[in-house]
Scaffold this motif. Sequence first.
Motif, mmCIF file in Angstrom:
data_model
loop_
_atom_site.group_PDB
_atom_site.id
_atom_site.type_symbol
_atom_site.label_atom_id
_atom_site.label_comp_id
_atom_site.label_asym_id
_atom_site.label_seq_id
_atom_site.Cartn_x
_atom_site.Cartn_y
_atom_site.Cartn_z
ATOM 1 N N TYR A 132 -2.076 43.238 31.446
ATOM 2 C CA TYR A 132 -1.415 43.669 30.277
ATOM 3 C C TYR A 132 -0.110 43.049 30.235
ATOM 4 O O TYR A 132 0.294 42.413 29.276
ATOM 5 C CB TYR A 132 -1.512 45.097 30.194
ATOM 6 N N LEU A 133 0.582 43.166 31.520
ATOM 7 C CA LEU A 133 2.056 42.370 31.470
ATOM 8 C C LEU A 133 1.755 40.801 31.520
ATOM 9 O O LEU A 133 2.760 40.399 31.013
ATOM 10 C CB LEU A 133 2.335 42.895 32.961
ATOM 11 N N PRO A 160 8.711 41.788 31.246
ATOM 12 C CA PRO A 160 7.477 42.187 31.446
ATOM 13 C C PRO A 160 7.437 41.841 33.158
ATOM 14 O O PRO A 160 6.777 42.895 33.827
ATOM 15 C CB PRO A 160 6.353 41.125 30.905
ATOM 16 N N LYS A 176 2.683 36.784 24.980
ATOM 17 C CA LYS A 176 3.214 37.096 23.451
ATOM 18 C C LYS A 176 4.473 36.013 23.471
ATOM 19 O O LYS A 176 4.812 35.555 22.143
ATOM 20 C CB LYS A 176 3.532 38.531 23.350
ATOM 21 N N ILE A 234 0.324 42.935 20.861
ATOM 22 C CA ILE A 234 -0.209 43.028 22.427
ATOM 23 C C ILE A 234 -0.133 44.538 22.672
ATOM 24 O O ILE A 234 0.929 45.358 22.301
ATOM 25 C CB ILE A 234 0.771 42.454 23.503
ATOM 26 N N LEU A 242 1.754 40.333 27.816
ATOM 27 C CA LEU A 242 3.109 40.434 27.333
ATOM 28 C C LEU A 242 3.970 39.378 27.401
ATOM 29 O O LEU A 242 4.387 38.833 26.524
ATOM 30 C CB LEU A 242 3.823 41.784 28.020
#
Length: 364
Positions: free
Chosen positions: A59-60, A232, A66, A79, A63
Amino acid sequence: DKGNHRHFMEKEIHEQPEVISHTLAHYLDFTNGTCRQLDLPFDFAAINRLAISACGTAYLAGLIGKYWFERHARLPVDIDIASEFRYREMPLSKDDAALFISQSGETADTLASLRYCRKAGMKIGAVVNVRESTIARESDVTLPTLAGPEIGVASTKAFTCQLSVLAALSVRAARARGAISAEQEKALVRQLSEAPRLATQVLKLDTEIEKLARELGKYKHVLYLGRDTNFPLAMEGALKLKEISYIHAEGYAAGELKHGPIALIDEKMPVIVIAPHDRIFEKTVSNMQEVAARGGKIILITDREGAARSTVDTLATIVLPDVPDIISPIIYALPIQMLAYYTAVFMGTDVDQPRNLAKSVTVE
Ligand code: M6R
């Protein structure tokens, strides 16, 4: 096989120059300075948004992706943490694309999010490390990370390879959307090609970081701060440290300091600041001054220019080589991983198999 390393995690940290190089070469043609053609089920120029969803470290990585997609390709990105995404009931358009990021390709929430998007008629890409995984199988296109098997529960090389894929994809999207010229593409590809060499240089800081880890291991709480893509990364640093050393850590956007976490600062809570000398460096220096004024001890991770311009006393300053903006998150991930690793070794925890954690979370 750990080779001559104490733990898989140490081995995997040290493999990064090589696996980053393999991964980048899969997406970029360094000779021509271009992105390779990919058989994508969607056209970056035709979509209005990209939805990214993943868990934990993946997930990070998303990020950070993004920031890249929006900055380079002017492509808006949503996200989400996959466990939120699947129940959030947000509007989805079948004309947009979704990207899922997973080392194992088996994470339950990420898979459920993928199926949710599939139902909505979206086109699906998956950045996965295990190519024969469920997430890879159920996506329209697999965008592999070439990290090789990752055994340590704490993700390291998979993370920097995910970043490598996302950086390359963002350049490709930028070109497809006419957001950058062929010349700019060439320049970015050249900058990306420097990542393996710079990563090798950073790994040589291991003795210095190991020494610092013995100091960090004396604390019960640690705060990580960063701005832009280092935000992040601050969360990734905190995640890594808590996972394997069991020291309580939090990662915050440096600008949020005044909105709450500053209340925690005292001499018992070191603050790790990730801040290469970039266009917002001075803002982060103000945050460091606020920390210092409250007796907080600072560990600054920066470059030569940043070290020279920072006006605050630090407990330690880790000076990295100068790196181009686009690869900064890839390179700055390394000292953060090393600091968590050596702290955990110092604490005597089970680094590769930390308590309560599984390598792949296949249940909700
Ligand atoms: O296999 P996945 O990439 O889908 O796993 C996602 C997370 O479970 C994973 O990144 C986890 O946060 C790691 N232990 C972080 O080091």
